[in-house]
Design a protein around this motif. Structure first.
Motif, PDB file in Angstrom:
ATOM      1  N   VAL A   7       0.865  -1.181   0.000  1.00  0.00           N
ATOM      2  CA  VAL A   7       0.000   0.000   0.000  1.00  0.00           C
ATOM      3  C   VAL A   7       0.895   1.222   0.000  1.00  0.00           C
ATOM      4  CG1 VAL A   7      -1.781   1.284   1.208  1.00  0.00           C
ATOM      5  CG2 VAL A   7      -1.869  -1.213   1.166  1.00  0.00           C
ATOM      6  N   LEU A   8       0.696   2.088  -0.987  1.00  0.00           N
ATOM      7  CA  LEU A   8       1.523   3.275  -1.147  1.00  0.00           C
ATOM      8  C   LEU A   8       0.748   4.519  -0.730  1.00  0.00           C
ATOM      9  CD1 LEU A   8       3.068   2.538  -4.656  1.00  0.00           C
ATOM     10  CD2 LEU A   8       4.077   2.084  -2.420  1.00  0.00           C
ATOM     11  N   ASP A   9       1.424   5.440  -0.079  1.00  0.00           N
ATOM     12  CA  ASP A   9       0.857   6.751   0.227  1.00  0.00           C
ATOM     13  C   ASP A   9       1.161   7.685  -0.931  1.00  0.00           C
ATOM     14  OD1 ASP A   9      -0.137   6.082   2.792  1.00  0.00           O
ATOM     15  OD2 ASP A   9       1.860   6.337   3.658  1.00  0.00           O
ATOM     16  N   VAL A  10       0.091   8.199  -1.540  1.00  0.00           N
ATOM     17  CA  VAL A  10       0.245   9.042  -2.735  1.00  0.00           C
ATOM     18  C   VAL A  10      -0.253  10.451  -2.418  1.00  0.00           C
ATOM     19  CG1 VAL A  10      -0.283   9.289  -5.178  1.00  0.00           C
ATOM     20  CG2 VAL A  10      -0.179   7.002  -4.156  1.00  0.00           C
ATOM     21  N   PRO A  11       0.636  11.456  -2.422  1.00  0.00           N
ATOM     22  CA  PRO A  11       0.196  12.834  -2.169  1.00  0.00           C
ATOM     23  C   PRO A  11      -0.720  13.332  -3.269  1.00  0.00           C
ATOM     24  CG  PRO A  11       2.587  12.603  -1.957  1.00  0.00           C
ATOM     25  CD  PRO A  11       2.088  11.349  -2.609  1.00  0.00           C
ATOM     26  N   GLY A  12      -1.645  14.220  -2.875  1.00  0.00           N
ATOM     27  CA  GLY A  12      -2.566  14.783  -3.847  1.00  0.00           C
ATOM     28  C   GLY A  12      -3.287  15.978  -3.292  1.00  0.00           C
ATOM     29  N   PRO A  13      -4.195  16.556  -4.062  1.00  0.00           N
ATOM     30  CA  PRO A  13      -4.896  17.783  -3.648  1.00  0.00           C
ATOM     31  C   PRO A  13      -5.781  17.593  -2.431  1.00  0.00           C
ATOM     32  CG  PRO A  13      -5.857  16.877  -5.658  1.00  0.00           C
ATOM     33  CD  PRO A  13      -4.595  16.126  -5.410  1.00  0.00           C
ATOM     34  N   VAL A  19      -3.024   3.752  -1.916  1.00  0.00           N
ATOM     35  CA  VAL A  19      -3.332   2.995  -3.136  1.00  0.00           C
ATOM     36  C   VAL A  19      -2.651   1.639  -3.031  1.00  0.00           C
ATOM     37  CG1 VAL A  19      -3.235   2.943  -5.648  1.00  0.00           C
ATOM     38  CG2 VAL A  19      -3.443   5.136  -4.455  1.00  0.00           C
ATOM     39  N   ARG A  20      -3.443   0.598  -3.184  1.00  0.00           N
ATOM     40  CA  ARG A  20      -2.933  -0.770  -3.091  1.00  0.00           C
ATOM     41  C   ARG A  20      -2.350  -1.191  -4.435  1.00  0.00           C
ATOM     42  NH1 ARG A  20      -4.926  -5.977  -4.092  1.00  0.00           N
ATOM     43  NH2 ARG A  20      -4.243  -7.585  -2.604  1.00  0.00           N
ATOM     44  N   ASP A 105      -7.582  12.769 -12.342  1.00  0.00           N
ATOM     45  CA  ASP A 105      -7.522  14.119 -11.796  1.00  0.00           C
ATOM     46  C   ASP A 105      -6.416  14.323 -10.771  1.00  0.00           C
ATOM     47  OD1 ASP A 105      -9.774  15.304 -13.148  1.00  0.00           O
ATOM     48  OD2 ASP A 105     -11.080  14.091 -11.884  1.00  0.00           O
ATOM     49  N   GLU A 106      -5.776  13.259 -10.333  1.00  0.00           N
ATOM     50  CA  GLU A 106      -4.753  13.392  -9.297  1.00  0.00           C
ATOM     51  C   GLU A 106      -3.786  12.216  -9.402  1.00  0.00           C
ATOM     52  OE1 GLU A 106      -6.035  12.044  -5.216  1.00  0.00           O
ATOM     53  OE2 GLU A 106      -7.991  12.671  -6.013  1.00  0.00           O
ATOM     54  N   PRO A 107      -2.594  12.354  -8.796  1.00  0.00           N
ATOM     55  CA  PRO A 107      -1.600  11.286  -8.924  1.00  0.00           C
ATOM     56  C   PRO A 107      -2.086   9.920  -8.455  1.00  0.00           C
ATOM     57  CG  PRO A 107      -0.541  13.283  -8.148  1.00  0.00           C
ATOM     58  CD  PRO A 107      -2.022  13.566  -8.150  1.00  0.00           C
ATOM     59  N   ALA A 108      -2.928   9.869  -7.427  1.00  0.00           N
ATOM     60  CA  ALA A 108      -3.411   8.575  -6.946  1.00  0.00           C
ATOM     61  C   ALA A 108      -4.165   7.830  -8.033  1.00  0.00           C
ATOM     62  CB  ALA A 108      -4.300   8.767  -5.712  1.00  0.00           C
ATOM     63  N   ALA A 113      -4.037   3.380 -11.983  1.00  0.00           N
ATOM     64  CA  ALA A 113      -3.926   2.866 -13.355  1.00  0.00           C
ATOM     65  C   ALA A 113      -2.720   1.933 -13.484  1.00  0.00           C
ATOM     66  CB  ALA A 113      -3.821   4.024 -14.341  1.00  0.00           C
ATOM     67  N   VAL A 114      -1.632   2.251 -12.789  1.00  0.00           N
ATOM     68  CA  VAL A 114      -0.480   1.348 -12.785  1.00  0.00           C
ATOM     69  C   VAL A 114      -0.858   0.021 -12.134  1.00  0.00           C
ATOM     70  CG1 VAL A 114       1.839   0.987 -11.832  1.00  0.00           C
ATOM     71  CG2 VAL A 114       1.230   3.195 -12.852  1.00  0.00           C
ATOM     72  N   GLN A 115      -1.634   0.076 -11.068  1.00  0.00           N
ATOM     73  CA  GLN A 115      -2.123  -1.158 -10.450  1.00  0.00           C
ATOM     74  C   GLN A 115      -2.894  -2.009 -11.454  1.00  0.00           C
ATOM     75  OE1 GLN A 115      -2.213  -3.288  -8.175  1.00  0.00           O
ATOM     76  NE2 GLN A 115      -4.236  -4.226  -8.387  1.00  0.00           N
ATOM     77  N   MET A 116      -3.530  -1.343 -12.431  1.00  0.00           N
ATOM     78  CA  MET A 116      -4.253  -2.041 -13.500  1.00  0.00           C
ATOM     79  C   MET A 116      -3.311  -2.418 -14.658  1.00  0.00           C
ATOM     80  SD  MET A 116      -7.291  -2.091 -12.249  1.00  0.00           S
ATOM     81  CE  MET A 116      -8.291  -2.548 -13.646  1.00  0.00           C
ATOM     82  N   ASN A 117      -1.995  -2.375 -14.392  1.00  0.00           N
ATOM     83  CA  ASN A 117      -0.968  -2.770 -15.367  1.00  0.00           C
ATOM     84  C   ASN A 117      -0.840  -1.819 -16.547  1.00  0.00           C
ATOM     85  OD1 ASN A 117      -0.213  -5.319 -14.025  1.00  0.00           O
ATOM     86  ND2 ASN A 117      -2.294  -5.951 -14.592  1.00  0.00           N
ATOM     87  N   THR A 118      -1.162  -0.549 -16.313  1.00  0.00           N
ATOM     88  CA  THR A 118      -0.970   0.463 -17.349  1.00  0.00           C
ATOM     89  C   THR A 118       0.494   0.845 -17.440  1.00  0.00           C
ATOM     90  OG1 THR A 118      -3.185   1.338 -16.967  1.00  0.00           O
ATOM     91  CG2 THR A 118      -1.625   2.771 -18.118  1.00  0.00           C
TER      92      THR A 118
END
Length: 339
Positions: A7-13, A19-20, A105-108, A113-118
């Motif tokens: 689980v990653l902490d992703v900064p955003g607005p 995000v897992r 709309d934000e980095p998370a 999307a990367v978690q979805m293998n993008t």
């Protein structure tokens, strides 16, 4: 055996989001051993610049479940289970069919999307709120066999002059491969077809100035060893890899915004998942202010009308498009001659 999810902490607005990322040790770039977790951390590192360039736009995800050497497929609409910070907007495709398309709309959302293998992100030239009206004029300088990145550089510099004469400010990035992408911010007042015509007008002007170096010939057999000015990237639902998007090539390159002063002597292979975060920290984002002073395509449309009056008409559309008004026959010139 699959590695344990992280689980990653992703900064955003809205503050940090968690995000897992499942199968974080899955290798996406085999030659370099770059993993899914590495890619997620790259997106976090470039998150603000990535969203500045690609956020708020209809976007397609190019996904690689088994890494870049495996099969790929594209996602346009949000899959089931998407988090509430991933939204969509209904857009109209060339077929006149309407369908929801993803918006980040934000980095998370990009890490999700990367978690979805993008691996590759493909944003539209328009924003979600005005999806029928591009706010970017985009031109793809595509090296043909016998040419390379260094051949695209003088074409890009001359194209910048052409756009300046038309009242537009040009911004440039590497394609992530051998080419260059030139963007100009525009007021979202014209539909895609009109923006396409503006791109064709600019491309023809560039071709007149560099006839031995660039071409607008749609058919590959007519291009020769010249840089192809790909006008069809300006069409509705036609996209190119977004700024700061990785590419699915062995050395993990990134489509990277440049200052114009950097262009001559630049090595596109030097801009990778491993190097771009530090580059951003050191020099900032060359595209940060892109949309502060959008221009208009009025002058380019005047050039389009001038060329029409001189007998230069419409150019071919992509093969999956419906037949368009004024379009020439969709047949290779050599086959047409035989017929």
């Amino acid at each position: 055996m699959a590695s344990k999810a992280v689980v990653l902490d992703v900064p955003g607005p809205e503050g940090d989001r968690q995000v897992r990322v499942s199968s974080p040790s899955r290798v996406l770039w085999p030659e370099l051993g770059i993993t899914k977790l590495d890619l997620a951390n790259y997106i976090i590192a470039v998150g603000d610049a990535f969203i500045n360039a690609n956020g708020g736009r209809p976007l397609s995800l190019e996904r690689f479940p088994e890494g870049i050497e495996g099969e790929r497929f594209y996602s346009k609409n949000p899959p089931r289970g998407a988090p509430d910070y991933v939204r969509s907007v209904v857009v109209t495709y060339p077929s006149a069919r309407a369908h929801p398309q993803l918006i980040l709309d934000e980095p998370a959302a990009a890490v999700w999307a990367v978690q979805m293998n993008t691996v590759v992100f493909h944003p539209w030239a328009s924003r979600a709120e005005t999806s029928d009206f591009p706010d970017q004029l985009r031109i793809d300088l595509d090296p043909q066999p016998g040419t390379d990145f260094d051949d695209a550089v003088p074409a890009a510099l001359e194209l910048r002059k052409v756009l300046t004469e038309a009242g537009l400010e040009a911004f440039i990035k590497t394609s992530g491969n051998r080419g260059l992408h030139i963007f100009a911010p525009i007021e979202p007042k014209h539909e895609f077809l009109e923006v396409r015509h503006a791109v064709i007008a600019a491309a023809r002007e560039l071709e007149r100035r560099m006839p031995e170096k660039v071409t607008t010939a749609w058919w590959k057999e007519e291009r020769g060893t010249r840089i192809f000015v790909d006008f069809n990237q300006a069409n509705r639902d036609r996209t190119m890899a977004g700024a700061y998007s990785p590419r699915a090539l062995a050395h993990a390159p990134v489509s990277t915004p440049l200052e114009w002063s950097e262009l001559e002597g630049a090595d596109p292979r030097a801009f990778t998942i491993g190097t771009v975060p530090e580059r951003l920290r050191m020099i900032g984002n060359p595209w940060e202010r892109m949309h502060e002073n959008p221009g208009t395509i009025d002058t380019l449309l005047e050039w389009w009308k001038r060329d029409l009056a001189a007998g230069l008409g419409e150019l071919p559309f992509p093969p999956d498009y419906p037949k368009m008004p004024g379009e020439p026959p969709r047949v290779q010139p050599s086959r047409a001659k035989k017929a």
